[in-house]
Scaffold this motif. Structure first.
Motif, short mmCIF file in Angstrom:
data_model
loop_
_atom_site.label_atom_id
_atom_site.label_comp_id
_atom_site.label_asym_id
_atom_site.label_seq_id
_atom_site.Cartn_x
_atom_site.Cartn_y
_atom_site.Cartn_z
N ASN A 1 -7.39 6.02 2.28
CA ASN A 1 -5.93 6.13 2.22
C ASN A 1 -5.41 7.52 2.60
O ASN A 1 -4.82 8.23 1.79
N GLN B 1 0.82 -1.21 0.00
CA GLN B 1 0.00 0.00 0.00
C GLN B 1 0.86 1.28 0.00
O GLN B 1 0.48 2.31 0.55
N ALA C 1 -5.83 1.92 2.85
CA ALA C 1 -6.26 1.69 1.47
C ALA C 1 -7.25 0.54 1.36
O ALA C 1 -8.00 0.45 0.38
N ASP C 2 -7.27 -0.35 2.37
CA ASP C 2 -8.22 -1.47 2.35
C ASP C 2 -9.37 -1.26 3.34
O ASP C 2 -9.92 -2.20 3.88
#
Length: 438
Positions: free
Chosen positions: A277, A122, A294-295
């Motif tokens: 993010n 990431q 980001a997830d």
């Protein structure tokens, strides 16, 4: 007997990774050209650079745990280019410029490695926010703005309404955005760096070293099932450097804690309403760090503890109380997500010094160390580890000269029990003073 890392298995970053085969354990008697002890950001950089300088040398990289399980895989996922908040107060502008240059060199180095080896971590150049909740935080932001102007660095004001569009919460009054920082998944980055080392580096995991002594001109590292002899030892052991008899009574072991959620569902993302993010650090240093990964995970980090016995200093009861405190912080920002649970709460221990000085250089005949990152380990560990290997190899540069000029000897601590009482009182005072920013 050396006191070893005592990290639990609750680190969300590490638990989110797929399982990989375990590296060998140290076994039998081994002689080698170099030993690097500790496979965090500093140790990985030391080993890699040594291998670049001496591609035919035998280099051993040894860690007491698995790569990514320790402090380097437990931070909040920032790689910050700016000097630390306390370092920004330094009266010498040249000193601060050198720190900035060193940090940016580390970011450039990590960026190249992430790209070269396709490390899935990431990695993203999105900058960071420094946020204020109320008047106390805003006073710190005003001071930060003054320091940034003196440094000649770019920044942007972000008001509360605009900030809420990013964070998905109107909890913050305003922020200052700086563009040079990066975000990443720390355990994934550390593991990826460990998987992409040059071929002449042998990695041993789950191989604690119990004793260090000198014999016939070589350093002897004694483990549970093996012994290593080497003329050159590089310590990337951070706070644990003191366990080998070096920098004793000069390093303070502090643990900071984080909790995060499971990934938000599509419906929960609609309720959240912010962006993915981003990372926010508190204007008041004792406040709360906030991340949206980001997830789709929301991460809360605050709470500091003096941990003289490292992970063993923190009981299950204390961990539960910390998670409860984090839950209140989370709900204050995201009441519409009250049904979203935390899945992990973890701590990571690091070294600080009373005079906020990093150690870099030679400790003994054939023993070198970079120790005491003062809580900003990703960039500092990378560049200090790289340059320490340069020092050992006799490869001099302007960057090596710079790091020698901005480092020094951490100051002596008062004896126990005064030290423990003083640190605990200082942490409690900072928590009370910063309560409005939590």
């Amino acid at each position: 007997m050396i006191h070893l890392p005592n990290d639990d298995n609750t680190c969300g970053w590490y638990q989110a990774l797929p399982q990989t085969p375990v590296k060998p354990q140290l076994n039998g008697e081994v002689s080698t050209d170099y030993v690097v002890l500790g496979a965090g950001f500093a140790g990985l950089a030391m080993a890699r650079r040594l291998a670049e300088h001496s591609p035919y040398a035998r280099i051993l990289l040894i860690d007491a745990q698995r790569i990514g399980q320790g402090a380097s895989g437990r931070n909040s996922g920032f790689v910050i280019d700016l000097p630390h908040k306390f370092a920004l107060e330094h009266p010498n502008p040249e000193h601060k410029q050198k720190l900035l240059s060193l940090n940016r060199s580390a970011i450039s180095q990590l960026s190249k490695l992430v790209k070269q080896y396709s490390i899935d971590c990431q990695w993203s150049a999105v900058g960071k926010y420094q946020g204020a909740v109320g008047s106390r935080g805003e006073a710190y932001l005003d001071h930060f703005e003054h320091l940034m102007k003196d440094l000649g660095e770019p920044f942007e004001h972000v008001d509360g309404a605009e900030l809420a569009k990013v964070l998905g919460t109107n909890y913050y009054s305003r922020a200052i955005y700086t563009p040079g920082g990066y975000l990443m998944q720390p355990a994934a980055l550390v593991r990826g760096l460990g998987e992409s080392l040059p071929e002449n580096i042998e990695v041993f995991e789950n191989s604690p070293i119990r004793r260090l002594y000198k014999e016939n001109g070589h350093w002897v590292l004694q483990g549970d099932h093996g012994v290593v002899k080497t003329p050159e030892l590089l310590l990337g052991t951070s706070i644990f450097t003191r366990e080998f008899g070096y920098l004793k009574n000069r390093l303070l072991p502090v643990m900071t804690f984080a909790s995060w959620t499971r990934p938000l569902t599509d419906e929960e993302m609609q309720r959240y309403g912010g962006q993915l993010n981003w990372g926010l650090t508190p204007a008041d240093h004792a406040g709360t760090t906030l991340r949206m990964t980001a997830d789709r995970r929301i991460l809360i980090r605050n709470t500091y503890k003096h941990v003289p016995k490292y992970g063993a200093s923190v009981s299950d009861r204390v961990k539960q109380q910390i998670q409860n405190d984090h839950r209140q912080v989370f709900l204050a920002r995201y009441p519409e997500l009250e049904d979203v649970p935390f899945t992990h709460t973890w701590g990571g221990v690091y070294a600080i010094s009373r005079n906020f000085t990093n150690f870099f250089g030679q400790l003994d005949d054939g023993v070198y160390a970079s120790a005491c990152d003062n809580g900003v380990g990703a960039a500092w560990g990378t560049i200090s580890g790289t340059l320490l290997a340069d020092l050992v190899a006799g490869e001099y540069s302007s960057a090596l000269k710079d790091i020698q000029q901005v480092t020094g000897m951490p100051s002596l601590n008062p004896p126990e029990p005064l030290l423990g009482m003083g640190v605990k009182s200082r942490i409690q005072l900072a928590k009370w003073q910063s309560r409005s920013e939590l």
